[in-house]
Design a protein around this motif. Structure first.
Motif, short mmCIF file in Angstrom:
data_model
loop_
_atom_site.label_atom_id
_atom_site.label_comp_id
_atom_site.label_asym_id
_atom_site.label_seq_id
_atom_site.Cartn_x
_atom_site.Cartn_y
_atom_site.Cartn_z
N TYR A 152 8.33 6.86 -1.15
CA TYR A 152 8.20 5.56 -1.15
C TYR A 152 8.06 4.84 0.04
O TYR A 152 9.24 4.99 0.72
N GLN A 153 7.38 4.15 0.38
CA GLN A 153 7.27 3.31 1.63
C GLN A 153 8.06 1.95 1.56
O GLN A 153 7.42 1.20 0.61
N SER A 188 6.69 11.51 17.84
CA SER A 188 6.38 12.90 17.48
C SER A 188 6.20 13.88 18.56
O SER A 188 6.60 13.71 19.73
N ASN A 241 -4.65 10.69 11.85
CA ASN A 241 -4.11 9.47 10.91
C ASN A 241 -3.11 8.68 11.95
O ASN A 241 -1.97 9.08 12.25
N ARG A 242 -3.40 7.27 12.17
CA ARG A 242 -2.62 6.33 12.62
C ARG A 242 -2.44 6.82 14.12
O ARG A 242 -1.40 6.32 14.86
N GLU A 299 1.00 -1.16 -0.13
CA GLU A 299 -0.14 -0.04 0.08
C GLU A 299 1.02 1.26 0.11
O GLU A 299 1.56 1.56 1.06
N GLN A 300 0.89 2.07 -1.08
CA GLN A 300 1.61 3.29 -1.22
C GLN A 300 0.53 4.35 -1.26
O GLN A 300 0.04 4.64 -2.31
N SER A 301 0.43 4.81 -0.17
CA SER A 301 -0.52 6.12 -0.07
C SER A 301 0.31 7.31 0.68
O SER A 301 -0.39 8.61 0.30
N GLU A 302 1.47 7.31 0.67
CA GLU A 302 2.35 8.45 1.21
C GLU A 302 3.13 9.26 -0.11
O GLU A 302 3.21 8.52 -1.10
N LYS A 303 3.59 10.43 0.33
CA LYS A 303 4.38 10.93 -0.83
C LYS A 303 5.63 10.41 -1.33
O LYS A 303 5.82 10.12 -2.44
N TYR A 331 0.73 -3.68 4.69
CA TYR A 331 0.75 -2.08 5.03
C TYR A 331 2.40 -1.94 5.27
O TYR A 331 2.99 -3.02 5.71
N ASP A 334 4.42 0.54 7.93
CA ASP A 334 4.43 1.39 9.13
C ASP A 334 5.64 1.65 9.73
O ASP A 334 5.81 0.52 10.55
#
Length: 177
Positions: free
Chosen positions: A29-30, A153, A102-103, A23-27, A74, A76
């Motif tokens: 590359y994961q 974070s 988000n998450r 699943e690649q949904s971020e800007k 996924y 993460d």
């Protein structure tokens, strides 16, 4: 014009690449650390989750690794089961107040504070922000067990280890006898 045979091979290449893709949904590359999926040609074909192409670990302390973490697709990096985060320090339990981020979830932890002068306890609570991995399904009102980890974070220092679904979705209810 592209010959039909090459168009089919191009489609087949894209289709297999999409199947191997996570699943690649971020800007950016994961990808998982230590897993070279898509970069090196492997000699053996392994199914994800069956001892190949997916990194997962046990966090210890008696918590089981969820099936979704082992067999899921996924990515993460802050997940305690598939990412680069170790659980150490405190283990806390509380009720989910919000899952709007988000998450990330907000957990309410109720506790008792002793007042020495009156030799009694008073109720207090604190809201704790915790990272929740995509391997968990969580709703408001569920009970969660979180473990302390490094700062993820500005406000998040805990990671969800277990979700216990709430029995009823309503507030206070009485059991019929």
């Amino acid at each position: 014009a592209i010959p039909p045979s090459s168009a089919y091979s191009l489609f087949r290449l894209h289709d297999t690449h999409a199947r191997n893709m996570v699943e690649q949904s971020e800007k950016g590359y994961q990808k998982q650390l230590g897993v070279n999926a898509g970069f090196a040609a492997s000699t053996k074909k392994k199914a994800p989750g069956k001892a190949g192409l997916r990194y997962y670990k046990s966090v210890g302390l008696g918590f089981k690794t969820p099936r979704e973490a082992i067999e899921g697709t996924y990515i993460d990096k802050k997940c305690p089961f598939t990412g680069n985060v170790s659980i150490r320090g405190r283990i806390l339990t509380g009720v989910v107040r919000s899952t709007k981020m988000n998450r990330t979830l907000i957990m309410r932890m109720d506790y008792l504070h002793y007042i020495k002068k009156y030799q009694r306890y008073e109720k207090r609570h604190t809201n704790i922000a915790a990272h929740i991995s995509p391997c968990f399904r969580c709703a408001e009102g569920d009970t969660v067990v979180v473990g302390q980890c490094r700062p993820l974070s500005k406000t998040v220092r805990f990671n969800t280890l277990k979700v216990i679904p709430s029995g009823s979705k309503s507030g206070k209810s009485f059991a019929a006898h």
